[in-house]
Design an enzyme around this catalytic site. Structure first.
Site, PDB file in Angstrom:
ATOM      1  N   GLU A   1      -4.478  16.724 -12.092  1.00 30.06           N
ATOM      2  CA  GLU A   1      -5.017  17.011 -13.424  1.00 30.06           C
ATOM      3  C   GLU A   1      -6.535  17.148 -13.415  1.00 30.06           C
ATOM      4  O   GLU A   1      -7.248  16.482 -14.175  1.00 30.06           O
ATOM      5  CB  GLU A   1      -4.552  15.951 -14.435  1.00 30.06           C
ATOM      6  CG  GLU A   1      -4.633  16.469 -15.872  1.00 30.06           C
ATOM      7  CD  GLU A   1      -4.023  15.536 -16.891  1.00 30.06           C
ATOM      8  OE1 GLU A   1      -2.870  15.114 -16.713  1.00 30.06           O
ATOM      9  OE2 GLU A   1      -4.727  15.225 -17.878  1.00 30.06           O
TER      10      GLU A   1
ATOM     11  N   ARG B   1       0.824  -1.235   0.000  1.00 31.31           N
ATOM     12  CA  ARG B   1       0.000   0.000   0.000  1.00 31.31           C
ATOM     13  C   ARG B   1       0.852   1.277   0.000  1.00 31.31           C
ATOM     14  O   ARG B   1       0.403   2.330   0.454  1.00 31.31           O
ATOM     15  CB  ARG B   1      -0.966   0.024   1.184  1.00 31.31           C
ATOM     16  CG  ARG B   1      -1.961  -1.107   1.170  1.00 31.31           C
ATOM     17  CD  ARG B   1      -3.117  -0.834   2.111  1.00 31.31           C
ATOM     18  NE  ARG B   1      -4.033  -1.941   2.099  1.00 31.31           N
ATOM     19  CZ  ARG B   1      -3.955  -2.986   2.919  1.00 31.31           C
ATOM     20  NH1 ARG B   1      -2.982  -3.044   3.806  1.00 31.31           N
ATOM     21  NH2 ARG B   1      -4.829  -3.953   2.844  1.00 31.31           N
TER      22      ARG B   1
ATOM     23  N   HIS C   1       0.119  15.622 -27.185  1.00 36.13           N
ATOM     24  CA  HIS C   1       0.075  14.229 -26.733  1.00 36.13           C
ATOM     25  C   HIS C   1      -1.147  13.461 -27.217  1.00 36.13           C
ATOM     26  O   HIS C   1      -1.095  12.246 -27.331  1.00 36.13           O
ATOM     27  CB  HIS C   1       0.133  14.157 -25.200  1.00 36.13           C
ATOM     28  CG  HIS C   1       1.509  14.373 -24.644  1.00 36.13           C
ATOM     29  ND1 HIS C   1       2.226  15.519 -24.866  1.00 36.13           N
ATOM     30  CD2 HIS C   1       2.311  13.579 -23.887  1.00 36.13           C
ATOM     31  CE1 HIS C   1       3.399  15.428 -24.251  1.00 36.13           C
ATOM     32  NE2 HIS C   1       3.477  14.263 -23.655  1.00 36.13           N
TER      33      HIS C   1
ATOM     34  N   HIS D   1       8.786   8.376 -27.584  1.00 36.00           N
ATOM     35  CA  HIS D   1       7.705   9.246 -27.123  1.00 36.00           C
ATOM     36  C   HIS D   1       7.885  10.700 -27.593  1.00 36.00           C
ATOM     37  O   HIS D   1       6.961  11.306 -28.153  1.00 36.00           O
ATOM     38  CB  HIS D   1       7.632   9.172 -25.592  1.00 36.00           C
ATOM     39  CG  HIS D   1       6.580  10.043 -25.007  1.00 36.00           C
ATOM     40  ND1 HIS D   1       5.236   9.812 -25.198  1.00 36.00           N
ATOM     41  CD2 HIS D   1       6.667  11.177 -24.243  1.00 36.00           C
ATOM     42  CE1 HIS D   1       4.545  10.753 -24.570  1.00 36.00           C
ATOM     43  NE2 HIS D   1       5.387  11.585 -23.985  1.00 36.00           N
TER      44      HIS D   1
ATOM     45  N   GLU E   1       9.556  17.218 -25.273  1.00 32.63           N
ATOM     46  CA  GLU E   1       8.964  17.784 -24.051  1.00 32.63           C
ATOM     47  C   GLU E   1       9.542  19.167 -23.727  1.00 32.63           C
ATOM     48  O   GLU E   1       8.831  20.041 -23.240  1.00 32.63           O
ATOM     49  CB  GLU E   1       9.175  16.834 -22.858  1.00 32.63           C
ATOM     50  CG  GLU E   1       8.585  15.440 -23.032  1.00 32.63           C
ATOM     51  CD  GLU E   1       7.053  15.374 -22.990  1.00 32.63           C
ATOM     52  OE1 GLU E   1       6.405  16.428 -22.807  1.00 32.63           O
ATOM     53  OE2 GLU E   1       6.511  14.266 -23.159  1.00 32.63           O
TER      54      GLU E   1
ATOM     55  N   LYS F   1       7.383  22.897 -15.172  1.00 28.54           N
ATOM     56  CA  LYS F   1       6.602  21.709 -14.800  1.00 28.54           C
ATOM     57  C   LYS F   1       6.119  21.838 -13.349  1.00 28.54           C
ATOM     58  O   LYS F   1       4.970  21.525 -13.029  1.00 28.54           O
ATOM     59  CB  LYS F   1       7.456  20.462 -15.005  1.00 28.54           C
ATOM     60  CG  LYS F   1       6.785  19.179 -14.582  1.00 28.54           C
ATOM     61  CD  LYS F   1       6.181  18.383 -15.697  1.00 28.54           C
ATOM     62  CE  LYS F   1       5.196  17.345 -15.178  1.00 28.54           C
ATOM     63  NZ  LYS F   1       5.285  16.072 -15.775  1.00 28.54           N
TER      64      LYS F   1
ATOM     65  N   ARG G   1      -3.504  21.319 -15.485  1.00 20.92           N
ATOM     66  CA  ARG G   1      -2.371  20.424 -15.758  1.00 20.92           C
ATOM     67  C   ARG G   1      -2.485  19.783 -17.137  1.00 20.92           C
ATOM     68  O   ARG G   1      -1.481  19.397 -17.741  1.00 20.92           O
ATOM     69  CB  ARG G   1      -2.269  19.335 -14.673  1.00 20.92           C
ATOM     70  CG  ARG G   1      -1.078  18.400 -14.896  1.00 20.92           C
ATOM     71  CD  ARG G   1      -0.802  17.492 -13.719  1.00 20.92           C
ATOM     72  NE  ARG G   1       0.292  16.591 -14.022  1.00 20.92           N
ATOM     73  CZ  ARG G   1       0.935  15.864 -13.127  1.00 20.92           C
ATOM     74  NH1 ARG G   1       0.604  15.930 -11.862  1.00 20.92           N
ATOM     75  NH2 ARG G   1       1.931  15.058 -13.494  1.00 20.92           N
TER      76      ARG G   1
ATOM     77  N   HIS H   1       0.127  10.311 -28.788  1.00 19.61           N
ATOM     78  CA  HIS H   1      -0.084   8.945 -28.283  1.00 19.61           C
ATOM     79  C   HIS H   1      -0.696   8.057 -29.359  1.00 19.61           C
ATOM     80  O   HIS H   1      -0.339   6.878 -29.492  1.00 19.61           O
ATOM     81  CB  HIS H   1      -1.013   8.961 -27.067  1.00 19.61           C
ATOM     82  CG  HIS H   1      -0.299   9.321 -25.786  1.00 19.61           C
ATOM     83  ND1 HIS H   1      -0.962   9.678 -24.646  1.00 19.61           N
ATOM     84  CD2 HIS H   1       1.018   9.374 -25.477  1.00 19.61           C
ATOM     85  CE1 HIS H   1      -0.090   9.935 -23.681  1.00 19.61           C
ATOM     86  NE2 HIS H   1       1.127   9.770 -24.172  1.00 19.61           N
TER      87      HIS H   1
ATOM     88  N   LYS I   1       3.061  11.411 -11.614  1.00 22.09           N
ATOM     89  CA  LYS I   1       2.278  10.489 -12.457  1.00 22.09           C
ATOM     90  C   LYS I   1       3.040   9.177 -12.552  1.00 22.09           C
ATOM     91  O   LYS I   1       4.207   9.167 -12.964  1.00 22.09           O
ATOM     92  CB  LYS I   1       2.086  11.069 -13.856  1.00 22.09           C
ATOM     93  CG  LYS I   1       0.875  11.961 -13.982  1.00 22.09           C
ATOM     94  CD  LYS I   1       0.571  12.266 -15.440  1.00 22.09           C
ATOM     95  CE  LYS I   1      -0.619  13.196 -15.554  1.00 22.09           C
ATOM     96  NZ  LYS I   1      -0.883  13.595 -16.953  1.00 22.09           N
TER      97      LYS I   1
ATOM     98  N   ASN J   1      -0.404  18.139 -21.799  1.00 20.59           N
ATOM     99  CA  ASN J   1      -0.678  17.125 -22.826  1.00 20.59           C
ATOM    100  C   ASN J   1      -0.658  17.721 -24.231  1.00 20.59           C
ATOM    101  O   ASN J   1      -1.071  17.055 -25.182  1.00 20.59           O
ATOM    102  CB  ASN J   1      -2.036  16.454 -22.558  1.00 20.59           C
ATOM    103  CG  ASN J   1      -2.038  15.727 -21.230  1.00 20.59           C
ATOM    104  OD1 ASN J   1      -1.010  15.197 -20.814  1.00 20.59           O
ATOM    105  ND2 ASN J   1      -3.161  15.741 -20.533  1.00 20.59           N
TER     106      ASN J   1
END
Ligand code: GLY
Length: 367
Positions: free
Chosen positions: A240, A124, A251, A267, A188, A230, A244, A255, A146, A248
């Site tokens: 997000e 956990r 992206h 990427h 990025e 960032k 935020r 993606h 993330k 993207n």
């Protein structure tokens, strides 16, 4: 506050520091501050980084811990899956890791995202430190909490927001980074300038030669400005819920292209092409000029990033976009530029606009 340290806070409470250094030694004091000395430490790394630095880092950590183990995964996106997560759980169980011990994500985005996810879920939650070694991970994925893995062909489909205790960067690792991996990171880096800081974007144009030569002062300045941008965005919206999402930019299509290319493109390369498409939509809406559009294409090209596609079926890409998790109900959250240095979230981008932008990428439309 020292010049090489940036604190990340949420709702006024300090959460973790980002430390920019040119060696690994400083990590020892940082680990002592986190009270992780004399705990078991697991370095999670990949087959690119392990032969270069794993022994050096492991020997260093042994000075403050009596058990340092290394878990090595195969480099590349194909390792970012639940099978590797399961292997790492087993390794930690067999090495008797308990909740007071720690993980060190030592590598690029795949290592960081996967290790963070294991840290979030093993017992956990156990503590983890990000030690990014690629430009992409330093400027983006190691910051902001993330974590996650891909599921079948769905990118980042399983994951959690889980904060590292520290992000420690040894900028000298960029010197040994494979050229294509280094260049991919600029997807990025350029994105951060475009969405938040026009001055930084123009600085990237002016300083291109030195940055490509990996001049240490320029690298430090560049990575630091990325971290600041960032940090500013993730502090304001850690999970997000809103703003935020501007991270993207490039992206949504990026993606889809990554899947279309069966992950043979990196990427940052896909983000580069995705940014060109999003900028094209912004230009068609009158937000940026065709001169600015040409400048962006030139910048990405001169950093060695792809800016077009030769073979792509837009219907399939559009379907992939629909399935992308960044959908908000039936609306796709698309990020476009309001101007250079400022991005906005837009839910009105139509299928036709996306198709036009893909035609532009395919060379079927000119400026
Ligand atoms: N890489 C996008 C984000 O951290 O939100």
């Amino acid at each position: 506050m020292k010049k090489n340290r940036l604190a990340v806070s949420y709702e006024g409470t300090h959460c973790y520091d980002i430390v920019l250094e040119h060696q690994f030694e400083g990590l020892i004091e940082e680990i002592k501050h986190l009270e992780l000395q004399n705990r078991k430490l697991c370095i999670v790394t990949d087959s690119n980084i392990a032969p270069l630095y794993a022994e050096e880092l492991s020997n260093l950590l042994k000075s403050i811990s009596n058990q340092v183990v290394i878990f090595e995964l195969k480099a590349g996106e194909e390792s970012k899956n639940l099978d590797v997560v399961r292997e790492l759980y087993r390794f930690l169980i067999e090495s008797n890791f308990d909740r007071k011990d720690g993980l060190i994500a030592f590598g690029g985005g795949v290592v960081g995202d996967l290790t963070g996810f294991v840290a979030a879920t093993y017992l956990r939650g156990i503590r983890f430190i990000q030690v990014p070694t690629t430009l992409l991970a330093m400027s983006d994925s190691s910051i902001g909490g993330k974590t996650g893995v891909d599921f079948e062909r769905y990118k980042n489909m399983v994951g959690a927001f889980y904060m590292p205790k520290l992000v420690y960067m040894n900028l000298s690792t960029l010197k040994s980074l494979d050229h294509r991996q280094y260049i991919s990171g600029f997807g990025e880096v350029i994105k951060h300038g475009l969405i938040r800081d026009a001055e930084f974007y123009h600085w990237l144009i002016e300083q291109k030669e030195g940055i490509l030569q990996k001049e240490p002062d320029l690298l430090e300045k560049m990575v630091r400005r990325n971290c600041e941008i960032k940090r500013e965005i993730v502090q304001a919206d850690p999970k997000e819920q809103g703003e935020r999402a501007i991270l993207n930019f490039g992206h949504t299509l990026g993606h889809a292209i990554e899947k279309q290319m069966n992950f043979t493109w990196l990427h940052g390369e896909c983000v580069s092409v995705g940014m060109i498409a999003s900028a094209y939509i912004s230009m068609c809406r009158g937000k940026i000029t065709s001169v600015q559009m040409k400048e962006l294409i030139f910048l990405n090209q001169s950093y060695g990033l792809p800016v077009s596609l030769s073979d792509l079926i837009s219907e399939e890409v559009f379907e992939a976009v629909q399935k992308d998790k960044k959908k908000d109900g039936s609306m796709i959250k698309f990020i476009i530029l309001d101007k250079i240095g400022h991005a906005i979230i837009d839910t009105s981008v139509s299928k036709e606009e996306m198709e036009e932008s893909i035609k532009f990428l395919l060379g079927e439309k000119t400026l």
